[in-house]
Design an enzyme around this catalytic site. Structure first.
Site, PDB file in Angstrom:
ATOM      1  N   CYS A   4       0.773  -1.155   0.162  1.00 14.80           N
ATOM      2  CA  CYS A   4      -0.045  -0.005  -0.030  1.00 14.80           C
ATOM      3  C   CYS A   4       0.789   1.115   0.064  1.00 14.80           C
ATOM      4  O   CYS A   4       1.498   1.490   0.867  1.00 14.80           O
ATOM      5  CB  CYS A   4      -1.027  -0.017   1.276  1.00 14.80           C
ATOM      6  N   CYS A   7       0.568   3.237   3.165  1.00 17.28           N
ATOM      7  CA  CYS A   7       1.333   2.801   4.398  1.00 17.28           C
ATOM      8  C   CYS A   7       2.654   3.048   4.275  1.00 17.28           C
ATOM      9  O   CYS A   7       3.413   3.251   5.295  1.00 17.28           O
ATOM     10  CB  CYS A   7       0.955   1.463   4.447  1.00 17.28           C
ATOM     11  N   HIS A  99      -8.611   7.913   2.067  1.00 20.74           N
ATOM     12  CA  HIS A  99      -7.905   9.224   2.093  1.00 20.74           C
ATOM     13  C   HIS A  99      -8.881  10.263   1.904  1.00 20.74           C
ATOM     14  O   HIS A  99      -9.928  10.229   0.957  1.00 20.74           O
ATOM     15  CB  HIS A  99      -6.797   9.302   1.409  1.00 20.74           C
ATOM     16  N   HIS A 101      -9.183  13.860   0.079  1.00 21.27           N
ATOM     17  CA  HIS A 101      -8.443  15.074  -0.646  1.00 21.27           C
ATOM     18  C   HIS A 101      -8.854  16.339  -0.084  1.00 21.27           C
ATOM     19  O   HIS A 101     -10.016  16.638   0.202  1.00 21.27           O
ATOM     20  CB  HIS A 101      -8.755  14.980  -2.157  1.00 21.27           C
TER      21      HIS A 101
HETATM   22  P1  DGP Z   1      -7.375   8.474  -5.341  1.00 15.45           P
HETATM   23  O1  DGP Z   1      -7.911   8.417  -6.948  1.00 15.45           O
HETATM   24  O2  DGP Z   1      -8.638   9.266  -4.561  1.00 15.45           O
HETATM   25  O3  DGP Z   1      -6.975   6.958  -4.831  1.00 15.45           O
HETATM   26  O4  DGP Z   1      -6.155   9.497  -5.498  1.00 15.45           O
HETATM   27  C1  DGP Z   1      -4.884   9.135  -5.066  1.00 15.45           C
HETATM   28  C2  DGP Z   1      -3.905  10.070  -5.037  1.00 15.45           C
HETATM   29  O5  DGP Z   1      -2.841   9.720  -4.450  1.00 15.45           O
HETATM   30  C3  DGP Z   1      -3.807  10.695  -6.393  1.00 15.45           C
HETATM   31  O6  DGP Z   1      -4.197  12.225  -6.455  1.00 15.45           O
HETATM   32  C4  DGP Z   1      -2.314  10.457  -6.678  1.00 15.45           C
HETATM   33  C5  DGP Z   1      -1.820  10.491  -5.111  1.00 15.45           C
HETATM   34  N1  DGP Z   1      -0.523   9.655  -5.214  1.00 15.45           N
HETATM   35  C6  DGP Z   1      -0.390   8.342  -5.633  1.00 15.45           C
HETATM   36  N2  DGP Z   1       0.989   7.839  -5.325  1.00 15.45           N
HETATM   37  C7  DGP Z   1       1.507   8.984  -4.450  1.00 15.45           C
HETATM   38  C8  DGP Z   1       2.682   9.009  -3.942  1.00 15.45           C
HETATM   39  O7  DGP Z   1       3.488   8.176  -4.159  1.00 15.45           O
HETATM   40  N3  DGP Z   1       3.048  10.236  -3.204  1.00 15.45           N
HETATM   41  C9  DGP Z   1       1.859  11.231  -3.107  1.00 15.45           C
HETATM   42  N4  DGP Z   1       2.542  12.207  -2.524  1.00 15.45           N
HETATM   43  N5  DGP Z   1       0.901  11.084  -3.572  1.00 15.45           N
HETATM   44  C10 DGP Z   1       0.711  10.040  -4.280  1.00 15.45           C
END
Ligand code: DGP
Length: 111
Positions: A4, A7, A99, A101
């Site tokens: 994950c 995580c 999560h 946003h």
């Molecule tokens: P969702 O579509 O709600 O599952 O959005 C997941 C979000 O997580 C997406 O906007 C990009 C962000 N994200 C994915 N991988 C990473 C990461 O490694 N670091 C950060 N800071 N954000 C990430």
């Protein structure tokens, strides 16, 4: 939870730009920002969906919303912000760790 990404971020195995953390949640900058300020607020406990929220998790989510409200000014969000939870396939949820946003730092369109 193995494999994950959130995580791993919270464990410090993947770097992130953290703006807040406590024993229950971590808030860091989204790597693909959709607004001038785009933060992700992530409970430390791994669960994927709102439908997995028992009473304890519901209380955690309530406290989390309260914290976001209290933290907003210091996060640069005094002028307003939008909270989004992408839930499941139709919403395009890509990380299966619940999560919130947090979008702000600008006027947000609403059509
Ligand atoms: P969702 O579509 O709600 O599952 O959005 C997941 C979000 O997580 C997406 O906007 C990009 C962000 N994200 C994915 N991988 C990473 C990461 O490694 N670091 C950060 N800071 N954000 C990430």
């Amino acid at each position: 939870m193995e494999n994950c990404v959130f995580c791993k971020i919270m464990a410090g195995e993947i770097p992130s730009a953290r703006v807040y953390e406590d024993g229950e949640i971590v808030i860091f900058r989204d790597i693909e920002p959709k607004a001038k300020i785009h933060l992700l607020c992530v409970p430390r406990e791994h669960f994927a969906l709102l439908s997995e929220a028992d009473d304890a998790r519901a209380a955690l989510l309530g406290r989390t919303l309260q914290k976001i409200g209290a933290l907003a000014p210091q996060l640069g969000l005094a002028d307003g912000y939008r909270l989004i939870i992408n839930q499941g396939e139709n919403a395009g949820q890509s990380v299966h760790h619940l999560h919130i946003h947090i979008l702000g730092g600008q006027t947000l369109e609403w059509e």
